[in-house]
Design a protein around this motif. Sequence first.
Motif, mmCIF file in Angstrom:
data_model
loop_
_atom_site.group_PDB
_atom_site.id
_atom_site.type_symbol
_atom_site.label_atom_id
_atom_site.label_comp_id
_atom_site.label_asym_id
_atom_site.label_seq_id
_atom_site.Cartn_x
_atom_site.Cartn_y
_atom_site.Cartn_z
ATOM 1 N N GLY A 54 0.817 -1.215 0.000
ATOM 2 C CA GLY A 54 0.000 0.000 0.000
ATOM 3 C C GLY A 54 0.845 1.257 0.000
ATOM 4 O O GLY A 54 0.547 2.218 -0.727
ATOM 5 N N GLU A 55 1.905 1.256 0.793
ATOM 6 C CA GLU A 55 2.789 2.421 0.874
ATOM 7 C C GLU A 55 3.570 2.600 -0.432
ATOM 8 O O GLU A 55 3.748 3.731 -0.907
ATOM 9 N N ALA A 56 4.025 1.493 -0.995
ATOM 10 C CA ALA A 56 4.752 1.565 -2.266
ATOM 11 C C ALA A 56 3.859 2.111 -3.368
ATOM 12 O O ALA A 56 4.289 2.952 -4.177
ATOM 13 N N MET A 57 2.621 1.666 -3.413
ATOM 14 C CA MET A 57 1.670 2.153 -4.419
ATOM 15 C C MET A 57 1.394 3.639 -4.234
ATOM 16 O O MET A 57 1.230 4.380 -5.209
ATOM 17 N N TYR A 58 1.373 4.094 -3.000
ATOM 18 C CA TYR A 58 1.150 5.519 -2.705
ATOM 19 C C TYR A 58 2.253 6.353 -3.354
ATOM 20 O O TYR A 58 1.983 7.389 -3.978
ATOM 21 N N VAL A 59 3.503 5.895 -3.192
ATOM 22 C CA VAL A 59 4.636 6.632 -3.768
ATOM 23 C C VAL A 59 4.598 6.576 -5.294
ATOM 24 O O VAL A 59 4.829 7.592 -5.966
ATOM 25 N N ILE A 60 4.296 5.396 -5.851
ATOM 26 C CA ILE A 60 4.223 5.244 -7.304
ATOM 27 C C ILE A 60 3.192 6.194 -7.892
ATOM 28 O O ILE A 60 3.418 6.828 -8.937
ATOM 29 N N LYS A 61 2.049 6.312 -7.240
ATOM 30 C CA LYS A 61 0.974 7.186 -7.733
ATOM 31 C C LYS A 61 1.345 8.659 -7.571
ATOM 32 O O LYS A 61 0.887 9.507 -8.340
ATOM 33 N N LEU A 62 2.194 8.944 -6.592
ATOM 34 C CA LEU A 62 2.539 10.342 -6.286
ATOM 35 C C LEU A 62 3.551 10.908 -7.283
ATOM 36 O O LEU A 62 3.420 12.047 -7.739
ATOM 37 N N LEU A 63 4.558 10.130 -7.625
ATOM 38 C CA LEU A 63 5.640 10.633 -8.471
ATOM 39 C C LEU A 63 5.245 10.597 -9.945
ATOM 40 O O LEU A 63 4.317 9.892 -10.342
ATOM 41 N N ASP A 64 5.977 11.346 -10.771
ATOM 42 C CA ASP A 64 5.666 11.399 -12.203
ATOM 43 C C ASP A 64 6.108 10.114 -12.892
ATOM 44 O O ASP A 64 6.991 9.390 -12.408
ATOM 45 N N SER A 65 5.494 9.837 -14.043
ATOM 46 C CA SER A 65 5.739 8.589 -14.762
ATOM 47 C C SER A 65 7.191 8.446 -15.208
ATOM 48 O O SER A 65 7.733 7.338 -15.257
ATOM 49 N N GLU A 66 7.824 9.547 -15.541
ATOM 50 C CA GLU A 66 9.218 9.483 -15.991
ATOM 51 C C GLU A 66 10.113 8.907 -14.896
ATOM 52 O O GLU A 66 11.030 8.134 -15.164
ATOM 53 N N THR A 67 9.824 9.268 -13.636
ATOM 54 C CA THR A 67 10.609 8.758 -12.510
ATOM 55 C C THR A 67 10.188 7.350 -12.129
ATOM 56 O O THR A 67 11.029 6.471 -11.921
ATOM 57 N N THR A 68 8.876 7.119 -12.030
ATOM 58 C CA THR A 68 8.404 5.810 -11.580
ATOM 59 C C THR A 68 8.702 4.703 -12.589
ATOM 60 O O THR A 68 8.846 3.543 -12.212
ATOM 61 N N ALA A 69 8.804 5.054 -13.860
ATOM 62 C CA ALA A 69 9.162 4.044 -14.862
ATOM 63 C C ALA A 69 10.547 3.479 -14.566
ATOM 64 O O ALA A 69 10.765 2.259 -14.609
ATOM 65 N N ASP A 70 11.488 4.357 -14.261
ATOM 66 C CA ASP A 70 12.838 3.909 -13.908
ATOM 67 C C ASP A 70 12.842 3.169 -12.575
ATOM 68 O O ASP A 70 13.594 2.203 -12.396
ATOM 69 N N ILE A 71 12.015 3.617 -11.642
ATOM 70 C CA ILE A 71 11.925 2.951 -10.339
ATOM 71 C C ILE A 71 11.453 1.513 -10.512
ATOM 72 O O ILE A 71 11.986 0.593 -9.884
ATOM 73 N N LEU A 72 10.452 1.309 -11.359
ATOM 74 C CA LEU A 72 9.918 -0.033 -11.589
ATOM 75 C C LEU A 72 11.003 -0.999 -12.035
ATOM 76 O O LEU A 72 11.034 -2.164 -11.632
ATOM 77 N N MET A 73 11.906 -0.532 -12.891
ATOM 78 C CA MET A 73 12.972 -1.398 -13.398
ATOM 79 C C MET A 73 13.947 -1.809 -12.300
ATOM 80 O O MET A 73 14.613 -2.839 -12.403
ATOM 81 N N GLU A 74 14.040 -1.011 -11.246
ATOM 82 C CA GLU A 74 15.003 -1.280 -10.178
ATOM 83 C C GLU A 74 14.394 -2.038 -9.004
ATOM 84 O O GLU A 74 15.129 -2.511 -8.135
ATOM 85 N N LEU A 75 13.077 -2.150 -8.970
ATOM 86 C CA LEU A 75 12.422 -2.844 -7.863
ATOM 87 C C LEU A 75 12.772 -4.330 -7.850
ATOM 88 O O LEU A 75 13.059 -4.925 -8.892
ATOM 89 N N ASP A 76 12.733 -4.919 -6.661
ATOM 90 C CA ASP A 76 12.838 -6.366 -6.547
ATOM 91 C C ASP A 76 11.749 -7.009 -7.406
ATOM 92 O O ASP A 76 10.627 -6.501 -7.479
ATOM 93 N N GLU A 77 12.067 -8.109 -8.090
ATOM 94 C CA GLU A 77 11.132 -8.718 -9.042
ATOM 95 C C GLU A 77 9.778 -9.040 -8.410
ATOM 96 O O GLU A 77 8.726 -8.805 -9.010
ATOM 97 N N ASP A 78 9.805 -9.600 -7.210
ATOM 98 C CA ASP A 78 8.544 -9.949 -6.546
ATOM 99 C C ASP A 78 7.722 -8.705 -6.226
ATOM 100 O O ASP A 78 6.500 -8.690 -6.401
ATOM 101 N N ASN A 79 8.398 -7.654 -5.777
ATOM 102 C CA ASN A 79 7.693 -6.408 -5.457
ATOM 103 C C ASN A 79 7.169 -5.736 -6.726
ATOM 104 O O ASN A 79 6.069 -5.171 -6.724
#
Length: 456
Positions: A54-79
Amino acid sequence: MSEEKENIQFELTKELVNHVEQLIKVNNDKALQKLLNGFHYADIAEILDELNLGEAMYVIKLLDSETTADILMELDEDNREKVLKNLSAKEIAEEVEELDTDDAADIIAELPEERQEEVISQIEDEAHKSEIQELLTYDEATAGSLMAKELVKVYETWTVAGCMRRIRGQAKEVTRVHSIYVVNKEEKLIGRLSLKDLIVAKSDQKISDIVKVNVDYVNVQDDVEDVAKVMAKYDLEAIPVVDDNQTLLGRITIDDIVDVLKEEAEKDYQLAAGITQDVEADDSILQLTKARLPWLFLGLIGGVGAFLIMEGFHDTFSKYAVLFFFTPLIAAMAGNVGVQSSAIIVQGLANDEVKGSVNSRLIKEMLLAALNGVLLAVFLFLFVWAIKGEINTAFAISVSLVAVIIVAGLVGTFVPLFLDKRGIDPAIATGPFITTSNDIFGILIYFWIAKMILGI
């Protein structure tokens, strides 16, 4: 001040995670954005890995897509899998549109097939969509699965001045410009340029006059491990990818190869430890059991085999009980020598350093094992003689040790070479397989030679 901040090594602390959790709890978006904007996207991903979904989704929704797209690539696979499940097809499409084609294809490939089609249909950039769909058609073990479509390409007929004007537009779509690739009118790769080549050349010169035709490249169907070897051998930061007609299709960059090498190292390490599947510490007990049990069962079979061998030499034990007490030593030496030999060969195969015939390799290993065996046997002979005062027994045990070490070295060398010739990952040979087989061979050889020398 900003440059100094960038040089500070990021450190994930409990206090930082707690601070982020508190800002989310009170919905302080402004403070949370200000805090996270000061971090690299890889650091933000590390923070998100410590938060609940829930907290991770909150941050993903808050930040812009340009940043969160790169974040997604760095996340642990399961997360990342959990996050993607909680995003709509439209939201995922917005994320992948911010990524290079190779990363976008990797994200979509992790989704179920029906979900993939939904996401692709939501991508608005038709060119980007087409390129992602192309990349998804390649087998994950081939160069095509690693390549990105973004690159800077020029034609041999252009002038330097015209080339400079055109590449400005292309470079906007490329994260890093390692090389400029030159093609002919049929889109076939004929060479490359460096930025230095363009800068020092005269503006009216043709690209064909300054192109470097000796360019390393890989075929789109080449195995990813072969691509890694080529790039490592020639110290390349990027390499172009072509099809069978020499048509330029894309490029592979060093960051993708580092990921391949990391995954391969993890797989080989698990195989060497006797784990048959790609698992992690956080996987379920059932998954971990399925990955470990096959090799543990092999070890059990090996133990039963050793028992049967020892039982067959019951008469030898009854007359020379001291032989029994050296059985663990013989088995351990056989296993250790076998693992050492196989590890060297597997490493050499991985680095493409194993040259020459199998026979020459086996002869070299036999000589090396014999030397090591004799040196160790001398020490063991003196020890047994000093403890038991029986020169024949000491001689029998020592000679057995030399023979066991030679055989273990040969087996440890031959097995990975044989597996490699058959297209099987030779890393298997550094695990319980080689240890168990050498234990059995070692015990059999030990008692057989001791029985012959002692005349039992």
